[in-house]
Design a protein around this motif. Structure first.
Motif, PDB file in Angstrom:
ATOM      1  N   VAL A 186       0.841  -1.194   0.000  1.00  0.00           N
ATOM      2  CA  VAL A 186       0.000   0.000   0.000  1.00  0.00           C
ATOM      3  C   VAL A 186       0.876   1.244   0.000  1.00  0.00           C
ATOM      4  O   VAL A 186       2.072   1.172   0.290  1.00  0.00           O
ATOM      5  N   GLN A 187       0.290   2.383  -0.303  1.00  0.00           N
ATOM      6  CA  GLN A 187       1.032   3.643  -0.346  1.00  0.00           C
ATOM      7  C   GLN A 187       1.653   3.947   1.014  1.00  0.00           C
ATOM      8  O   GLN A 187       1.023   3.766   2.042  1.00  0.00           O
ATOM      9  N   ASN A 188       2.896   4.417   1.007  1.00  0.00           N
ATOM     10  CA  ASN A 188       3.611   4.783   2.225  1.00  0.00           C
ATOM     11  C   ASN A 188       2.921   5.969   2.885  1.00  0.00           C
ATOM     12  O   ASN A 188       2.710   6.998   2.262  1.00  0.00           O
ATOM     13  N   ARG A 189       2.529   5.847   4.167  1.00  0.00           N
ATOM     14  CA  ARG A 189       1.819   6.917   4.878  1.00  0.00           C
ATOM     15  C   ARG A 189       2.732   8.076   5.268  1.00  0.00           C
ATOM     16  O   ARG A 189       2.305   9.216   5.314  1.00  0.00           O
ATOM     17  N   THR A 190       3.983   7.784   5.590  1.00  0.00           N
ATOM     18  CA  THR A 190       4.899   8.838   6.025  1.00  0.00           C
ATOM     19  C   THR A 190       5.356   9.703   4.863  1.00  0.00           C
ATOM     20  O   THR A 190       5.465  10.909   4.981  1.00  0.00           O
ATOM     21  N   TYR A 191       5.605   9.081   3.719  1.00  0.00           N
ATOM     22  CA  TYR A 191       6.018   9.795   2.513  1.00  0.00           C
ATOM     23  C   TYR A 191       5.044   9.448   1.390  1.00  0.00           C
ATOM     24  O   TYR A 191       5.311   8.567   0.575  1.00  0.00           O
ATOM     25  N   PRO A 192       3.883  10.124   1.319  1.00  0.00           N
ATOM     26  CA  PRO A 192       2.837   9.730   0.368  1.00  0.00           C
ATOM     27  C   PRO A 192       3.210   9.848  -1.101  1.00  0.00           C
ATOM     28  O   PRO A 192       2.578   9.224  -1.942  1.00  0.00           O
ATOM     29  N   THR A 193       4.240  10.618  -1.443  1.00  0.00           N
ATOM     30  CA  THR A 193       4.645  10.734  -2.846  1.00  0.00           C
ATOM     31  C   THR A 193       5.793   9.792  -3.196  1.00  0.00           C
ATOM     32  O   THR A 193       6.240   9.766  -4.328  1.00  0.00           O
ATOM     33  N   SER A 194       6.251   9.010  -2.232  1.00  0.00           N
ATOM     34  CA  SER A 194       7.363   8.092  -2.452  1.00  0.00           C
ATOM     35  C   SER A 194       6.910   6.883  -3.266  1.00  0.00           C
ATOM     36  O   SER A 194       5.803   6.387  -3.096  1.00  0.00           O
ATOM     37  N   PRO A 195       7.786   6.369  -4.135  1.00  0.00           N
ATOM     38  CA  PRO A 195       7.445   5.137  -4.852  1.00  0.00           C
ATOM     39  C   PRO A 195       7.534   3.907  -3.944  1.00  0.00           C
ATOM     40  O   PRO A 195       7.068   2.840  -4.304  1.00  0.00           O
ATOM     41  N   LYS A 196       8.136   4.061  -2.738  1.00  0.00           N
ATOM     42  CA  LYS A 196       8.230   2.939  -1.810  1.00  0.00           C
ATOM     43  C   LYS A 196       6.854   2.645  -1.227  1.00  0.00           C
ATOM     44  O   LYS A 196       6.062   3.540  -0.992  1.00  0.00           O
ATOM     45  N   LYS A 197       6.584   1.392  -0.983  1.00  0.00           N
ATOM     46  CA  LYS A 197       5.289   0.953  -0.474  1.00  0.00           C
ATOM     47  C   LYS A 197       5.447   0.363   0.924  1.00  0.00           C
ATOM     48  O   LYS A 197       6.523  -0.053   1.322  1.00  0.00           O
ATOM     49  N   ASP A 198       4.341   0.337   1.665  1.00  0.00           N
ATOM     50  CA  ASP A 198       4.281  -0.330   2.959  1.00  0.00           C
ATOM     51  C   ASP A 198       3.653  -1.703   2.769  1.00  0.00           C
ATOM     52  O   ASP A 198       2.902  -1.923   1.833  1.00  0.00           O
ATOM     53  N   VAL A 199       3.947  -2.616   3.688  1.00  0.00           N
ATOM     54  CA  VAL A 199       3.329  -3.938   3.678  1.00  0.00           C
ATOM     55  C   VAL A 199       2.102  -3.873   4.578  1.00  0.00           C
ATOM     56  O   VAL A 199       2.186  -3.418   5.717  1.00  0.00           O
ATOM     57  N   ALA A 200       0.948  -4.306   4.080  1.00  0.00           N
ATOM     58  CA  ALA A 200      -0.278  -4.313   4.868  1.00  0.00           C
ATOM     59  C   ALA A 200      -0.783  -5.740   5.020  1.00  0.00           C
ATOM     60  O   ALA A 200      -0.816  -6.497   4.054  1.00  0.00           O
ATOM     61  N   VAL A 201      -1.142  -6.095   6.241  1.00  0.00           N
ATOM     62  CA  VAL A 201      -1.789  -7.372   6.523  1.00  0.00           C
ATOM     63  C   VAL A 201      -3.233  -7.023   6.826  1.00  0.00           C
ATOM     64  O   VAL A 201      -3.514  -6.261   7.747  1.00  0.00           O
ATOM     65  N   THR A 202      -4.169  -7.541   6.028  1.00  0.00           N
ATOM     66  CA  THR A 202      -5.567  -7.150   6.168  1.00  0.00           C
ATOM     67  C   THR A 202      -6.438  -8.341   6.550  1.00  0.00           C
ATOM     68  O   THR A 202      -6.102  -9.487   6.258  1.00  0.00           O
ATOM     69  N   SER A 203      -7.533  -8.035   7.221  1.00  0.00           N
ATOM     70  CA  SER A 203      -8.478  -9.066   7.615  1.00  0.00           C
ATOM     71  C   SER A 203      -9.851  -8.720   7.069  1.00  0.00           C
ATOM     72  O   SER A 203     -10.101  -7.588   6.675  1.00  0.00           O
ATOM     73  N   PRO A 204     -10.766  -9.666   7.060  1.00  0.00           N
ATOM     74  CA  PRO A 204     -12.102  -9.393   6.539  1.00  0.00           C
ATOM     75  C   PRO A 204     -12.910  -8.481   7.450  1.00  0.00           C
ATOM     76  O   PRO A 204     -13.931  -7.958   7.048  1.00  0.00           O
ATOM     77  N   ASN A 205     -12.470  -8.270   8.670  1.00  0.00           N
ATOM     78  CA  ASN A 205     -13.204  -7.411   9.597  1.00  0.00           C
ATOM     79  C   ASN A 205     -12.738  -5.972   9.523  1.00  0.00           C
ATOM     80  O   ASN A 205     -12.987  -5.190  10.430  1.00  0.00           O
ATOM     81  N   SER A 206     -12.014  -5.614   8.463  1.00  0.00           N
ATOM     82  CA  SER A 206     -11.558  -4.253   8.196  1.00  0.00           C
ATOM     83  C   SER A 206     -10.515  -3.749   9.186  1.00  0.00           C
ATOM     84  O   SER A 206     -10.387  -2.558   9.395  1.00  0.00           O
ATOM     85  N   ILE A 207      -9.769  -4.639   9.788  1.00  0.00           N
ATOM     86  CA  ILE A 207      -8.642  -4.233  10.616  1.00  0.00           C
ATOM     87  C   ILE A 207      -7.388  -4.512   9.797  1.00  0.00           C
ATOM     88  O   ILE A 207      -7.233  -5.579   9.228  1.00  0.00           O
ATOM     89  N   GLU A 208      -6.500  -3.530   9.726  1.00  0.00           N
ATOM     90  CA  GLU A 208      -5.261  -3.704   8.967  1.00  0.00           C
ATOM     91  C   GLU A 208      -4.069  -3.336   9.835  1.00  0.00           C
ATOM     92  O   GLU A 208      -4.157  -2.461  10.684  1.00  0.00           O
ATOM     93  N   ILE A 209      -2.975  -4.007   9.602  1.00  0.00           N
ATOM     94  CA  ILE A 209      -1.694  -3.641  10.191  1.00  0.00           C
ATOM     95  C   ILE A 209      -0.792  -3.274   9.020  1.00  0.00           C
ATOM     96  O   ILE A 209      -0.581  -4.083   8.122  1.00  0.00           O
TER      97      ILE A 209
END
Length: 99
Positions: free
Chosen positions: A24-47
């Motif tokens: 997913v898009q990096n939250r700290t640097y939103p214009t960066s091409p670097k991405k974050d890793v997201a672990v998602t669940s069906p209950n709409s909780i993400e890490i």
């Protein structure tokens, strides 16, 4: 990198009930091409784990997010120094924490 489908995550009845790992898009640097890793669940909780290669560590965070209606909100942030910031209030002395 495509999403990695982790398969059936729960007995959730609405929408997609599979867990996923995705970039997913990096939250700290939103214009960066670097991405974050997201672990998602069906209950709409993400890490979301910031994967920045910074040597100073200021951009290394773990974001805990949830969906409130159609809006995605950050509910807690753990930074590289171990500081935990929680949105809302902290309730202590709870005795019934059963699942």
């Amino acid at each position: 990198m495509p999403d990695i489908d982790l398969g059936l995550a729960s007995d959730w009845q609405d929408g997609d009930w599979h867990g996923r790992v995705k970039l997913v898009q990096n939250r700290t640097y939103p214009t960066s091409p670097k991405k974050d890793v997201a672990v998602t669940s069906p209950n709409s909780i993400e890490i979301e784990i910031n994967t920045d290669n910074s040597t100073s560590g200021e951009a290394k965070h773990v974001f805990f997010t949830a969906h409130v209606g159609s809006t995605k909100k950050v509910i807690a942030v753990l930074d590289w120094q171990g500081n935990l910031r929680i949105a809302g209030k902290l309730t202590t002395d709870q005795t019934n924490l059963g699942y």
